[in-house]
Design an enzyme around this catalytic site. Structure first.
Site, short mmCIF file in Angstrom:
data_model
loop_
_atom_site.label_atom_id
_atom_site.label_comp_id
_atom_site.label_asym_id
_atom_site.label_seq_id
_atom_site.Cartn_x
_atom_site.Cartn_y
_atom_site.Cartn_z
N GLN A 94 0.88 -1.18 0.00
CA GLN A 94 0.00 0.00 0.00
C GLN A 94 0.91 1.22 0.00
O GLN A 94 1.22 1.79 1.04
CB GLN A 94 -0.87 -0.01 1.25
CG GLN A 94 -1.83 -1.20 1.32
CD GLN A 94 -2.42 -1.32 2.72
OE1 GLN A 94 -3.10 -0.43 3.18
NE2 GLN A 94 -2.11 -2.42 3.39
N LYS A 190 -1.86 -7.68 -16.30
CA LYS A 190 -2.62 -8.31 -15.20
C LYS A 190 -3.63 -7.31 -14.63
O LYS A 190 -3.34 -6.14 -14.50
CB LYS A 190 -1.63 -8.73 -14.11
CG LYS A 190 -2.26 -9.28 -12.84
CD LYS A 190 -1.22 -9.60 -11.78
CE LYS A 190 -1.05 -8.47 -10.78
NZ LYS A 190 -0.13 -8.81 -9.66
C1 R5P Z 1 2.21 -7.03 -7.00
O1 R5P Z 1 2.34 -5.92 -7.51
C2 R5P Z 1 3.38 -7.83 -6.54
O2 R5P Z 1 4.53 -7.53 -7.26
C3 R5P Z 1 3.09 -9.31 -6.63
O3 R5P Z 1 2.87 -9.65 -7.99
C4 R5P Z 1 1.87 -9.69 -5.81
O4 R5P Z 1 1.99 -9.20 -4.49
C5 R5P Z 1 1.72 -11.20 -5.76
O5 R5P Z 1 0.58 -11.54 -5.05
P1 R5P Z 1 -0.16 -12.93 -5.22
O6 R5P Z 1 0.88 -14.00 -5.15
O7 R5P Z 1 -1.14 -12.97 -4.07
O8 R5P Z 1 -0.88 -12.89 -6.54
#
Ligand code: R5P
Length: 310
Positions: A94, A190
């Site tokens: 955040q 994404k």
């Molecule tokens: C997001 O911007 C981060 O770089 C990671 O891609 C993210 O925190 C990964 O989270 P999760 O494994 O829950 O998809």
């Protein structure tokens, strides 16, 4: 110079102390029966430069409070200066208001660390580089990219490689690895329809018949990476290898990775996952201890830290 460890990742602290041939400061961190943390430094540290090693990993709130209380105890014990070595800087995701009436936890945590009395912060692969600007004290943000590029060169030889960023925010990191490996990049578009859920909208770049090297800073639920690997395979990629600095690996992440299209997930030990990943054959851990140890040595000797990445 002396080293002190919190409870979050003692294994890493011990490795760093071995690298530096310096014993950890004798201390005791206990809890009252209501959960409050009690810290006692059990040797004289007056006039010493102290490097306090503590990741803000799960349980994040306890580990953060422990970090703050350790800094406070060091300050009140007349340490000459205090460097908070935070291998995994939690609460960094955040880093801006993503919606009205939300908090910016990265800024609050930066304020807390500074107010507690830290003189400097050393961390690894901050989620967003600009978090350094949330501090008015020096921040050394180290990168795991050299460790990852060495691993790729040793283990994935002579293949048709492409480096893939799992989201637009990670392009800079992917470019850095791609430059070291002298290969091209692809980018995954994404979206997050709701917190904790991720969806691949598109893949920018041609991954057909290629060996994809995904690099990211955090793997939490595993959703981002598992979906990214599936999207790459659907578009004709041969293999997907993943390199991630911080293995948060919450909930069912390890099981998801085990069942996924990912050939190999490489993480570092900024977070101690030794118990979680015991049974996962496609997860490998590389230690960040030499990098952190070398950075501590250089800070202590007032020599360049950035030279480590040239
Ligand atoms: C997001 O911007 C981060 O770089 C990671 O891609 C993210 O925190 C990964 O989270 P999760 O494994 O829950 O998809």
């Amino acid at each position: 110079m002396k080293l002190l460890t919190g409870n979050s990742n003692k294994n890493l602290s011990l490795k760093i102390s071995k690298f530096l041939k310096t014993k950890l400061v004798h201390s005791s961190i206990r809890k009252f029966s209501d959960g409050e943390i009690y810290i006692e430094i059990k040797e004289n540290i007056r006039g010493n430069s102290i490097f306090l090693i503590q990741s803000v990993s799960s349980p994040a709130n306890d580990n953060l409070m422990e970090l703050l209380l350790c800094i406070d105890a060091l300050k009140r014990s007349s340490a000459k200066n205090i460097t908070a070595v935070i291998p995994y800087f939690g609460y960094a995701r955040q880093d801006r208001k993503v919606a009205p009436r939300t908090s910016i936890s990265a800024k609050l945590v930066s304020n807390l660390i500074t107010k507690a009395g830290a003189d400097r912060v050393v961390t690894v692969d901050l989620h967003a580089g600009q978090i350094q600007g949330f501090f008015d004290i020096p921040v050394d943000n180290l990168f795991a990219t050299p460790i990852f590029s060495r691993h790729v060169k040793r283990n994935i030889k002579g293949k048709n490689l492409i480096c893939v960023s799992p989201d637009v925010g990670g392009v800079e990191r992917s470019r850095a690895l791609a430059r070291k490996l002298d290969i091209g990049i692809a980018i995954i578009d994404k979206r997050r329809p709701s917190p904790g859920k991720s969806q691949v909208m598109n893949v920018i770049g041609n991954v057909k018949n290629k060996t994809c090297i995904i690099i990211d800073d955090i793997i939490d639920s595993g959703g981002t990476i598992v979906n990214a690997a599936q999207a790459l395979i659907n578009r004709g990629a041969n293999e997907v290898h993943v390199y991630i600095t911080h293995g948060v690996l919450s909930g069912e992440a390890v099981e998801k990775i085990r069942k996924s299209k990912i050939k190999n997930l490489v993480i570092t030990d900024t977070i101690d996952n030794s118990d979680k990943i015991k049974k996962a054959k496609n997860i490998e851990v590389l230690s960040i201890c030499n990098l952190l140890g070398e950075a501590i040595k250089r800070i202590s000797n007032s020599t360049s830290v950035s030279d480590l990445f040239k």
